[in-house]
Design a protein around this motif. Structure first.
Motif, PDB file in Angstrom:
ATOM      1  N   LYS A 400       0.847  -1.186   0.000  1.00 26.32           N
ATOM      2  CA  LYS A 400       0.000   0.000   0.000  1.00 26.32           C
ATOM      3  C   LYS A 400       0.886   1.240   0.000  1.00 26.32           C
ATOM      4  CE  LYS A 400      -3.757   2.259   2.521  1.00 26.32           C
ATOM      5  NZ  LYS A 400      -4.640   2.201   3.719  1.00 26.32           N
ATOM      6  N   HIS A 401       0.615   2.161  -0.936  1.00 18.63           N
ATOM      7  CA  HIS A 401       1.447   3.354  -1.016  1.00 18.63           C
ATOM      8  C   HIS A 401       0.911   4.467  -0.119  1.00 18.63           C
ATOM      9  CE1 HIS A 401      -1.596   4.087  -4.238  1.00 18.63           C
ATOM     10  NE2 HIS A 401      -1.544   5.325  -3.768  1.00 18.63           N
ATOM     11  N   TYR A 402       1.806   5.392   0.212  1.00 20.05           N
ATOM     12  CA  TYR A 402       1.478   6.520   1.084  1.00 20.05           C
ATOM     13  C   TYR A 402       1.076   7.723   0.235  1.00 20.05           C
ATOM     14  CZ  TYR A 402       2.208  10.352   4.430  1.00 20.05           C
ATOM     15  OH  TYR A 402       2.049  11.463   5.227  1.00 20.05           O
ATOM     16  N   GLN A 403      -0.125   8.292   0.563  1.00 22.72           N
ATOM     17  CA  GLN A 403      -0.665   9.454  -0.135  1.00 22.72           C
ATOM     18  C   GLN A 403      -0.623   9.233  -1.648  1.00 22.72           C
ATOM     19  OE1 GLN A 403       1.337  12.943   1.459  1.00 22.72           O
ATOM     20  NE2 GLN A 403       0.216  12.832   3.389  1.00 22.72           N
ATOM     21  N   GLN A 404      -0.042  10.198  -2.399  1.00 25.72           N
ATOM     22  CA  GLN A 404      -0.071  10.096  -3.862  1.00 25.72           C
ATOM     23  C   GLN A 404       1.142   9.397  -4.435  1.00 25.72           C
ATOM     24  OE1 GLN A 404       0.797  12.767  -2.220  1.00 25.72           O
ATOM     25  NE2 GLN A 404       2.456  13.862  -3.266  1.00 25.72           N
ATOM     26  N   HIS A 405       2.017   8.864  -3.576  1.00 21.18           N
ATOM     27  CA  HIS A 405       3.296   8.312  -4.047  1.00 21.18           C
ATOM     28  C   HIS A 405       3.117   6.864  -4.512  1.00 21.18           C
ATOM     29  CE1 HIS A 405       5.100  11.917  -2.404  1.00 21.18           C
ATOM     30  NE2 HIS A 405       4.620  11.633  -1.197  1.00 21.18           N
ATOM     31  N   SER A 406       2.486   6.714  -5.658  1.00 22.77           N
ATOM     32  CA  SER A 406       2.125   5.387  -6.161  1.00 22.77           C
ATOM     33  C   SER A 406       3.221   4.820  -7.067  1.00 22.77           C
ATOM     34  CB  SER A 406       0.817   5.470  -6.951  1.00 22.77           C
ATOM     35  OG  SER A 406       1.005   6.232  -8.139  1.00 22.77           O
ATOM     36  N   LEU A 407       3.134   3.516  -7.295  1.00 23.92           N
ATOM     37  CA  LEU A 407       4.070   2.837  -8.176  1.00 23.92           C
ATOM     38  C   LEU A 407       3.926   3.322  -9.612  1.00 23.92           C
ATOM     39  CD1 LEU A 407       6.206   0.607  -8.574  1.00 23.92           C
ATOM     40  CD2 LEU A 407       4.307  -1.015  -8.863  1.00 23.92           C
ATOM     41  N   GLN A 408       2.717   3.565 -10.049  1.00 22.66           N
ATOM     42  CA  GLN A 408       2.478   4.022 -11.415  1.00 22.66           C
ATOM     43  C   GLN A 408       3.119   5.376 -11.671  1.00 22.66           C
ATOM     44  OE1 GLN A 408       0.614   2.107 -13.892  1.00 22.66           O
ATOM     45  NE2 GLN A 408       1.830   3.564 -15.106  1.00 22.66           N
ATOM     46  N   ARG A 409       3.030   6.286 -10.680  1.00 20.75           N
ATOM     47  CA  ARG A 409       3.624   7.620 -10.847  1.00 20.75           C
ATOM     48  C   ARG A 409       5.152   7.528 -10.908  1.00 20.75           C
ATOM     49  NH1 ARG A 409       1.080  12.306 -10.054  1.00 20.75           N
ATOM     50  NH2 ARG A 409       2.830  13.182  -8.843  1.00 20.75           N
ATOM     51  N   LEU A 410       5.723   6.601 -10.141  1.00 18.72           N
ATOM     52  CA  LEU A 410       7.167   6.400 -10.223  1.00 18.72           C
ATOM     53  C   LEU A 410       7.556   5.893 -11.605  1.00 18.72           C
ATOM     54  CD1 LEU A 410      10.086   5.902  -9.140  1.00 18.72           C
ATOM     55  CD2 LEU A 410       9.272   3.652  -8.397  1.00 18.72           C
ATOM     56  N   TYR A 411       6.878   4.878 -12.095  1.00 21.44           N
ATOM     57  CA  TYR A 411       7.225   4.257 -13.378  1.00 21.44           C
ATOM     58  C   TYR A 411       7.077   5.249 -14.524  1.00 21.44           C
ATOM     59  CZ  TYR A 411       7.811   0.419 -16.700  1.00 21.44           C
ATOM     60  OH  TYR A 411       8.281  -0.418 -17.685  1.00 21.44           O
ATOM     61  N   ASP A 412       6.120   6.176 -14.371  1.00 21.71           N
ATOM     62  CA  ASP A 412       5.897   7.187 -15.406  1.00 21.71           C
ATOM     63  C   ASP A 412       6.832   8.383 -15.263  1.00 21.71           C
ATOM     64  OD1 ASP A 412       3.886   5.610 -16.400  1.00 21.71           O
ATOM     65  OD2 ASP A 412       2.264   6.699 -15.377  1.00 21.71           O
TER      66      ASP A 412
END
Length: 530
Positions: A400-412
């Motif tokens: 589970k990610h914290y706030q808006q810090h998602s895996l998808q945003r990192l990969y993008d």
């Protein structure tokens, strides 16, 4: 010393032999068959008296020279960790006047209490490999703090993102300015546990002073309206920085003075080295890579003995940043000219680099009760993630990610991925729409502000294109589950490698956590090289 004693005896014997020869020679000038009369005996006595006085003067001069040579031999040994060596700012002066040899000023003049113990200037190297010959040496003095301790965070920031070649060309010296061995050993063990590879390679050193190094602080006089406690604090800081400078003076080309409560920009090493090389032909005394206090001051290592001696000379009089400014004044300011001219002359010796590479983060000062709220306005914002253009893929994770810090945003390439505390069996899966040839991979955990939130005991696994599986998610911790093959693992927060040709084309990658973690986990960089 035994050599000097033998030498003295030989000189005395030679003088005596020459004296007797001279007397015999004089005697032979007279009538050898006659008994000497009173006048002849008187002349011989005068000659012997004159020779005796000359011998006395010669012996006195020889004794003085041998005594001075003995002192210089004991004091002029270089200051390092391989043997008991003394800490001198200068060596013997070859000049002579009136048969006496002058010794240049040294630390014992300014701190006479050091003469009471022969090992008062011997550094205790708690951790270290004796690394030398690097470009940059970073000095990080630290003390026991009553409240929050920032040392591990500071070291993590300095080590974050360094390449292998940069790590080999750098030395970080942690100077523990304490004589409490329980605290020293405890802190050293903590550093070894958190940075084992850096300690093994010699990149990190931990050094402490002798218990006899510090003077009696109760005898300090109060100045500038400061309290007795503050005078002691700034005096000790002067002595700590000076000791560290002299210990580091022969280990690298440049020395950078830091503190134990800061964060560094990710590219600080390259920025400092490039700037120093660009300014190599100029006659600067130091470069400021931060605008606050004594943080980020770079010196040429060859200048450290002079600078440290100046600090020793006035260690009980003023704070160290004031003393540094006074060195500039002494070097270039003309008392017959105005203040503006003085500032212009000093600016030539004090280079300023912008934007700043180091930011002070500690709220609680090492001086009890003092709060440090100052921030360097030229520091700017930190780079908390590194974006890359990765191939199209479907992402899946059990964390589970914290706030808006998602895996998808990192990969993008938009953000970093920040997950709540991982447990054994947690995973990240990167699945490609169809199998593709890949060159390599890089997963970097933690960032400059959260250096401790790293993936550990986590494997990197690959699914070859010829493997068939309807589910890419792991069901247990064994290798090759669902056709996946383990090809790497995180080490010190980083997993990096290339893909074997026998695995091509590749259908998917995944990271699998092999044990429960004590902290959150942050991925700041994902790079799938096509």
């Amino acid at each position: 010393m035994r050599f000097h004693t033998v030498k003295l005896r030989l000189v005395v014997a030679l003088v005596c032999f020459l004296s007797l020869t001279w007397i015999t020679f004089i005697s032979s000038d007279g009538d050898s068959e006659d008994v000497p009369d009173v006048q002849t005996l008187y002349k011989r006595l005068k000659v012997m008296e004159k020779l005796g006085g000359q011998v006395h003067k010669d012996l006195k001069s020889i004794r003085e020279r041998l005594n001075n040579a003995s002192i210089a031999s004991n004091q002029s040994q270089s200051f390092n960790t391989s043997s008991t060596r003394s800490l001198l700012a200068d060596k013997w002066s070859p000049g002579k006047s009136g048969g006496q040899t002058f010794i240049l000023p040294n630390i014992y003049i300014y701190m006479p209490h050091l003469t009471q113990h022969q090992d008062s200037l011997v550094p205790n190297v708690v951790l270290g490999r004796g690394r030398r010959g690097v470009s940059l040496v970073l000095g990080v003095p630290t003390v026991k703090r009553n409240k929050q301790n920032y040392l591990l965070s500071t070291l993590g920031s300095l080590l974050y993102g360094l390449t292998a070649s940069q790590q080999q060309d750098l030395l970080i010296i942690v100077f523990m300015a304490e004589t409490d061995w329980d605290f020293v050993n405890s802190t050293a063990e903590t550093i070894s546990r958190n940075f084992p590879a850096e300690v093994r390679s010699g990149l990190l050193e931990v050094v402490t002073p002798s218990q006899y190094y510090y003077p009696d602080f109760s005898k300090l006089r109060k100045t500038f309206g400061d309290s007795k406690e503050r005078v002691k604090w700034r005096t000790k800081q002067n002595l700590d920085f000076s000791f560290l400078m002299l210990y580091a003076r022969d280990k690298g080309t440049y020395y950078v003075q830091l503190e134990d409560d800061l964060v560094a920009k990710a590219d600080y090493y390259e920025s400092m080295k490039n700037y120093a090389n660009q300014q190599a032909s100029k006659q600067w005394l130091f470069v400021e890579f931060s605008q606050l206090g004594f943080i980020g001051k770079m010196f040429r290592s060859r200048d450290l003995p002079m600078i440290a001696e100046f600090f020793f000379m006035f260690h009980a009089d003023k704070p160290i940043d004031w003393l540094l400014d006074h060195i500039l004044w002494v070097k270039v300011c003309n008392p017959e000219k105005d203040k503006k001219d003085c500032e212009q002359q000093k600016s030539a010796l004090k280079q300023v680099f912008k934007p700043s590479l180091f930011q002070h983060v500690g709220l609680h000062s090492s001086l009890s009760g003092k709060l440090q709220k100052l921030k360097d306005k030229d520091f700017g914002k930190q780079t908390l993630h590194r974006p890359h253009s990765n191939p199209q893929a479907e992402l899946n994770t059990s964390m589970k990610h914290y706030q808006q810090h998602s895996l998808q945003r990192l990969y993008d390439g938009l953000d970093f991925f920040w997950a709540l505390t991982p447990v054994c069996g947690d995973y990240i899966v990167i699945s490609f729409p169809k199998p593709m040839h890949l060159k390599g991979y890089l997963f970097r955990s933690g960032n400059i502000e959260t250096v401790s939130d790293k993936f550990s005991n986590t494997t990197v696994e690959v699914l070859p294109g010829n493997a068939t599986t309807g589910q890419h998610l792991p069901s247990d911790n064994s290798d090759s589950v669902g056709g996946f093959i383990t090809i790497g693992a995180f080490e010190n927060g980083i997993a990096e490698g290339v893909f074997d040709e026998g695995l091509q084309p590749i259908s998917a990658l995944r990271l699998v956590v092999q044990s429960d973690s004590d902290v959150w986990a942050l991925l700041s960089e994902v790079h799938i090289r096509v």
